[in-house]
Design an enzyme around this catalytic site. Structure first.
Site, PDB file in Angstrom:
ATOM      1  N   GLY A  92      38.061  39.477  45.091  1.00 45.12           N
ATOM      2  CA  GLY A  92      38.926  40.626  45.356  1.00 45.12           C
ATOM      3  C   GLY A  92      39.363  40.535  46.800  1.00 45.12           C
ATOM      4  O   GLY A  92      39.436  39.445  47.363  1.00 45.12           O
ATOM      5  N   ASN A  93      39.615  41.674  47.417  1.00 47.57           N
ATOM      6  CA  ASN A  93      39.893  41.648  48.845  1.00 47.57           C
ATOM      7  C   ASN A  93      38.634  41.175  49.576  1.00 47.57           C
ATOM      8  O   ASN A  93      38.678  40.315  50.440  1.00 47.57           O
ATOM      9  CB  ASN A  93      40.361  43.034  49.296  1.00 47.57           C
ATOM     10  CG  ASN A  93      41.077  42.956  50.612  1.00 47.57           C
ATOM     11  OD1 ASN A  93      41.718  41.956  50.935  1.00 47.57           O
ATOM     12  ND2 ASN A  93      40.936  43.996  51.408  1.00 47.57           N
ATOM     13  N   GLY A  94      37.482  41.728  49.180  1.00 47.37           N
ATOM     14  CA  GLY A  94      36.187  41.119  49.534  1.00 47.37           C
ATOM     15  C   GLY A  94      35.890  40.102  48.444  1.00 47.37           C
ATOM     16  O   GLY A  94      36.298  40.304  47.305  1.00 47.37           O
ATOM     17  N   ASN A 109      32.094  56.960  45.524  1.00 42.96           N
ATOM     18  CA  ASN A 109      32.099  55.822  46.450  1.00 42.96           C
ATOM     19  C   ASN A 109      32.722  56.322  47.754  1.00 42.96           C
ATOM     20  O   ASN A 109      33.943  56.445  47.860  1.00 42.96           O
ATOM     21  CB  ASN A 109      32.923  54.688  45.830  1.00 42.96           C
ATOM     22  CG  ASN A 109      32.904  53.430  46.677  1.00 42.96           C
ATOM     23  OD1 ASN A 109      32.377  53.425  47.800  1.00 42.96           O
ATOM     24  ND2 ASN A 109      33.482  52.369  46.166  1.00 42.96           N
ATOM     25  N   GLY A 117      40.178  41.729  41.583  1.00 47.36           N
ATOM     26  CA  GLY A 117      41.647  41.718  41.646  1.00 47.36           C
ATOM     27  C   GLY A 117      42.287  40.344  41.567  1.00 47.36           C
ATOM     28  O   GLY A 117      43.184  40.103  40.758  1.00 47.36           O
ATOM     29  N   VAL A 118      41.827  39.406  42.392  1.00 44.84           N
ATOM     30  CA  VAL A 118      42.392  38.058  42.396  1.00 44.84           C
ATOM     31  C   VAL A 118      41.897  37.280  41.172  1.00 44.84           C
ATOM     32  O   VAL A 118      42.680  36.657  40.447  1.00 44.84           O
ATOM     33  CB  VAL A 118      42.019  37.322  43.701  1.00 44.84           C
ATOM     34  CG1 VAL A 118      42.529  35.887  43.686  1.00 44.84           C
ATOM     35  CG2 VAL A 118      42.567  38.072  44.918  1.00 44.84           C
ATOM     36  N   HIS A 164      28.036  43.047  46.326  1.00 48.63           N
ATOM     37  CA  HIS A 164      28.815  43.051  45.071  1.00 48.63           C
ATOM     38  C   HIS A 164      27.870  42.884  43.874  1.00 48.63           C
ATOM     39  O   HIS A 164      28.296  42.452  42.800  1.00 48.63           O
ATOM     40  CB  HIS A 164      29.832  41.896  44.998  1.00 48.63           C
ATOM     41  CG  HIS A 164      31.010  42.021  45.908  1.00 48.63           C
ATOM     42  ND1 HIS A 164      31.661  40.916  46.432  1.00 48.63           N
ATOM     43  CD2 HIS A 164      31.677  43.093  46.384  1.00 48.63           C
ATOM     44  CE1 HIS A 164      32.661  41.304  47.174  1.00 48.63           C
ATOM     45  NE2 HIS A 164      32.695  42.633  47.185  1.00 48.63           N
ATOM     46  N   GLU A 191      32.757  48.389  38.189  1.00 49.83           N
ATOM     47  CA  GLU A 191      31.583  48.821  38.955  1.00 49.83           C
ATOM     48  C   GLU A 191      31.270  50.291  38.708  1.00 49.83           C
ATOM     49  O   GLU A 191      30.112  50.687  38.684  1.00 49.83           O
ATOM     50  CB  GLU A 191      31.816  48.549  40.451  1.00 49.83           C
ATOM     51  CG  GLU A 191      31.727  47.069  40.773  1.00 49.83           C
ATOM     52  CD  GLU A 191      32.262  46.696  42.145  1.00 49.83           C
ATOM     53  OE1 GLU A 191      33.503  46.652  42.287  1.00 49.83           O
ATOM     54  OE2 GLU A 191      31.468  46.458  43.055  1.00 49.83           O
ATOM     55  N   ARG A 227      38.221  38.987  56.107  1.00 49.01           N
ATOM     56  CA  ARG A 227      36.979  38.480  56.714  1.00 49.01           C
ATOM     57  C   ARG A 227      36.964  36.963  56.733  1.00 49.01           C
ATOM     58  O   ARG A 227      37.442  36.327  55.801  1.00 49.01           O
ATOM     59  CB  ARG A 227      35.760  38.960  55.910  1.00 49.01           C
ATOM     60  CG  ARG A 227      35.574  40.442  55.923  1.00 49.01           C
ATOM     61  CD  ARG A 227      34.259  40.828  55.238  1.00 49.01           C
ATOM     62  NE  ARG A 227      34.312  42.211  54.819  1.00 49.01           N
ATOM     63  CZ  ARG A 227      34.012  42.648  53.605  1.00 49.01           C
ATOM     64  NH1 ARG A 227      33.595  41.807  52.675  1.00 49.01           N
ATOM     65  NH2 ARG A 227      34.106  43.924  53.319  1.00 49.01           N
ATOM     66  N   ARG A 269      27.538  54.983  45.061  1.00 46.33           N
ATOM     67  CA  ARG A 269      27.499  53.586  45.476  1.00 46.33           C
ATOM     68  C   ARG A 269      26.955  53.535  46.901  1.00 46.33           C
ATOM     69  O   ARG A 269      27.491  54.196  47.794  1.00 46.33           O
ATOM     70  CB  ARG A 269      28.894  52.995  45.437  1.00 46.33           C
ATOM     71  CG  ARG A 269      28.886  51.571  45.915  1.00 46.33           C
ATOM     72  CD  ARG A 269      30.255  50.973  45.894  1.00 46.33           C
ATOM     73  NE  ARG A 269      30.166  49.562  46.247  1.00 46.33           N
ATOM     74  CZ  ARG A 269      31.045  48.934  47.003  1.00 46.33           C
ATOM     75  NH1 ARG A 269      32.088  49.560  47.493  1.00 46.33           N
ATOM     76  NH2 ARG A 269      30.895  47.669  47.277  1.00 46.33           N
ATOM     77  N   GLU A 322      40.862  38.278  38.304  1.00 52.90           N
ATOM     78  CA  GLU A 322      41.360  38.752  37.006  1.00 52.90           C
ATOM     79  C   GLU A 322      42.862  38.515  36.842  1.00 52.90           C
ATOM     80  O   GLU A 322      43.353  38.417  35.727  1.00 52.90           O
ATOM     81  CB  GLU A 322      41.078  40.257  36.859  1.00 52.90           C
ATOM     82  CG  GLU A 322      39.606  40.569  36.689  1.00 52.90           C
ATOM     83  CD  GLU A 322      39.297  42.052  36.842  1.00 52.90           C
ATOM     84  OE1 GLU A 322      40.148  42.892  36.498  1.00 52.90           O
ATOM     85  OE2 GLU A 322      38.183  42.367  37.317  1.00 52.90           O
ATOM     86  N   ASN A 323      43.593  38.470  37.964  1.00 55.68           N
ATOM     87  CA  ASN A 323      45.061  38.465  37.871  1.00 55.68           C
ATOM     88  C   ASN A 323      45.767  37.202  38.338  1.00 55.68           C
ATOM     89  O   ASN A 323      46.898  36.965  37.930  1.00 55.68           O
ATOM     90  CB  ASN A 323      45.621  39.642  38.679  1.00 55.68           C
ATOM     91  CG  ASN A 323      45.168  40.966  38.108  1.00 55.68           C
ATOM     92  OD1 ASN A 323      45.469  41.295  36.973  1.00 55.68           O
ATOM     93  ND2 ASN A 323      44.414  41.731  38.903  1.00 55.68           N
TER      94      ASN A 323
HETATM   95  P1  AMP Z   1      40.144  44.132  44.603  1.00 53.34           P
HETATM   96  O1  AMP Z   1      39.503  44.118  45.953  1.00 53.34           O
HETATM   97  O2  AMP Z   1      39.246  43.656  43.502  1.00 53.34           O
HETATM   98  O3  AMP Z   1      40.833  45.425  44.278  1.00 53.34           O
HETATM   99  O4  AMP Z   1      41.325  43.027  44.660  1.00 53.34           O
HETATM  100  C1  AMP Z   1      42.401  43.153  45.537  1.00 53.34           C
HETATM  101  C2  AMP Z   1      43.142  41.833  45.607  1.00 53.34           C
HETATM  102  O5  AMP Z   1      43.628  41.471  44.305  1.00 53.34           O
HETATM  103  C3  AMP Z   1      44.360  41.846  46.527  1.00 53.34           C
HETATM  104  O6  AMP Z   1      44.371  40.683  47.332  1.00 53.34           O
HETATM  105  C4  AMP Z   1      45.521  41.815  45.561  1.00 53.34           C
HETATM  106  O7  AMP Z   1      46.638  41.216  46.122  1.00 53.34           O
HETATM  107  C5  AMP Z   1      44.944  40.961  44.452  1.00 53.34           C
HETATM  108  N1  AMP Z   1      45.732  41.100  43.224  1.00 53.34           N
HETATM  109  C6  AMP Z   1      45.902  42.198  42.455  1.00 53.34           C
HETATM  110  N2  AMP Z   1      46.770  41.930  41.457  1.00 53.34           N
HETATM  111  C7  AMP Z   1      47.183  40.637  41.604  1.00 53.34           C
HETATM  112  C8  AMP Z   1      48.080  39.770  40.911  1.00 53.34           C
HETATM  113  N3  AMP Z   1      48.749  40.180  39.845  1.00 53.34           N
HETATM  114  N4  AMP Z   1      48.229  38.505  41.376  1.00 53.34           N
HETATM  115  C9  AMP Z   1      47.580  38.089  42.459  1.00 53.34           C
HETATM  116  N5  AMP Z   1      46.714  38.853  43.158  1.00 53.34           N
HETATM  117  C10 AMP Z   1      46.509  40.110  42.739  1.00 53.34           C
END
Ligand code: AMP
Length: 408
Positions: free
Chosen positions: A218-220, A18, A338-339, A188, A392, A249, A99, A341-342
């Site tokens: 996620g961030n995106g 990537n 990220g968001v 995505h 991915e 964004r 990718r 899942e967590n």
């Molecule tokens: P990604 O782009 O999928 O890697 O996701 C990144 C985003 O996931 C960022 O905004 C991180 O702050 C958020 N993130 C990762 N772990 C956590 C968590 N435990 N709680 C809240 N947000 C998270």
């Protein structure tokens, strides 16, 4: 001793690449048993100190050195493998999976890369000027160093290439849209496809029978409505700028704001591009795009963070509602990335007060954290709400391996 294909731990694996504008992420994965053999990240390529983190079978190496370009970065990665006794060019890699962000209208499937494919990716690069050129640089660099390994391009847009006309078209002058290839492509896709298939496996249901809403946060961030495994709508458009509020964004925005910023603000198109893509979203609203920190600030009563969080949720709920109507019947809602899942509060708040629509979250299930697909809806929820971790790289490895096998 250098490994040969017969006894190599790499034999049959796929190198997933990537390449970003100044970074290169890679993994070596066995697509069958899903084992990650190696994993790494090269950052700040082209700057005076590039940073390399390379992990191979339990051993981590960190380096700082000057890497002029992606080819130098990949050469260093191959050297790091060599240091562990693996000659990656001779070790039986079955494919390289790249990718590639934008496939335009030209690519609806993972595609074996040859000269024609390379020049087509280049031709459509103006559709994704920040993404496709570095992806191409990665393709060139790897092919020079590993010329005998089949290389496959896996496109972020491919899953959405057959969006129905009503979801794919902007209400724009048709000739202008045709001339400039302006339509909604979606992004995505590798993730949306992967988690929607995995959700069907998890539920032991036939994918063809499921109506799903996928929330890749996620961030995106993007959402999609998937009927029987086929997407009928998604939030990202001609570029990844459209749709949900993201880390940096804007997501959906009135196009008239561009005219205002240009005419009244005197901003150039490049400045507006940077503002919308890099300085907006959660970061623009509250100065921060790390969701963990935002949630902590919301908890502590910070007004800016609270407003940002509410704008984020408002947009997300608006699309969930829209996709419920588009699908007619919803069987599953999937949170990923990220968001998704967590961040348990985001999941709970985005689906709060929807009992009337058959959506009930179980707070205890929602609080569980692990890396496995899991159900977070209550037993009496008609809609199954799931957290399905995306992968991915694995999806790219599987696609690349399958294309390389059928090309043999
Ligand atoms: P990604 O782009 O999928 O890697 O996701 C990144 C985003 O996931 C960022 O905004 C991180 O702050 C958020 N993130 C990762 N772990 C956590 C968590 N435990 N709680 C809240 N947000 C998270």
């Amino acid at each position: 001793m250098t490994d040969t294909a017969e006894n190599s731990p790499i034999d049959g694996t796929v190198l997933v690449v990537n390449a970003g504008s100044s970074s290169l992420k890679y993994q070596v994965i066995h697509p069958g048993d899903e084992e990650v053999v190696a994993d790494g990240l090269v950052e700040r390529i082209g700057e005076t100190t590039s940073k390399v983190t390379h992990w191979y079978r339990g051993d981590e190496v960190k380096r700082e050195c000057e890497l002029a370009d992606h080819q130098a970065a990949i050469a260093l990665v191959l050297e790091l493998f060599q240091d562990s006794g693996v000659d990656i060019a001779e070790s039986g890699l079955s494919a390289v999976g790249h990718r590639v962000v934008h496939g335009g209208r030209s690519f609806s499937q993972p595609t074996l890369i040859d000269e024609k494919v390379r020049s087509e990716i280049e031709r459509i690069s103006p559709l994704a000027p920040l993404h496709n050129p570095p992806n191409l640089v990665g393709i060139e660099a790897v092919s020079k160093l590993l010329p005998d390994v089949p290389a496959v391009a896996v496109f972020d847009t491919a899953f959405f290439s057959d969006l129905p006309a009503e979801a794919a078209n902007y209400a724009l002058d048709r000739e202008v849209a045709e001339e400039y290839a302006i339509r909604r492509y979606g992004f995505h896709g590798t993730s949306h496809e992967f988690v929607s298939q995995l959700a069907a496996e998890f539920l032991e249901r036939d994918l063809a029978d499921l109506n799903q809403i996928v929330l890749h946060l996620g961030n995106g961030a993007s959402a999609s409505a998937v009927r029987g495994g086929t997407p009928i709508d998604t939030t990202m458009g001609m570029t990844p700028l459209e749709g949900l509020v993201m880390g940096t964004r804007t997501g959906d925005i009135d196009a008239g704001i561009v005219f205002q910023l240009s005419r009244v603000g005197g901003m150039s198109i490049d400045e507006i591009d940077k503002l919308f893509n890099k300085q907006s979203g959660l970061k623009g609203l509250c100065g921060e795009n790390d969701f963990r920190a935002i949630l902590e600030r919301v908890e502590a009563g910070d007004e800016d963070a609270d407003r940002a969080y509410r704008v984020y949720l408002h947009r997300l709920r608006r699309y969930i509602g829209a996709y419920m109507i588009e699908l007619g019947r919803v069987d599953t809602i999937i949170f990923t990335a990220g968001v998704g899942e967590n961040a348990a509060p985001v999941r709970a708040d985005s689906l709060a007060d929807l009992e009337g629509y058959g959506i009930v979250i179980d707070p205890e299930r929602n609080a569980v954290r692990n890396g496995e697909p899991r159900r977070i809806s209550a037993d009496d929820s008609r809609v199954e709400v799931l957290v399905v971790p995306t992968n991915e790289e694995l999806a790219i490895a599987r696609a690349a391996s399958s294309v390389a096998r059928s090309a043999r």
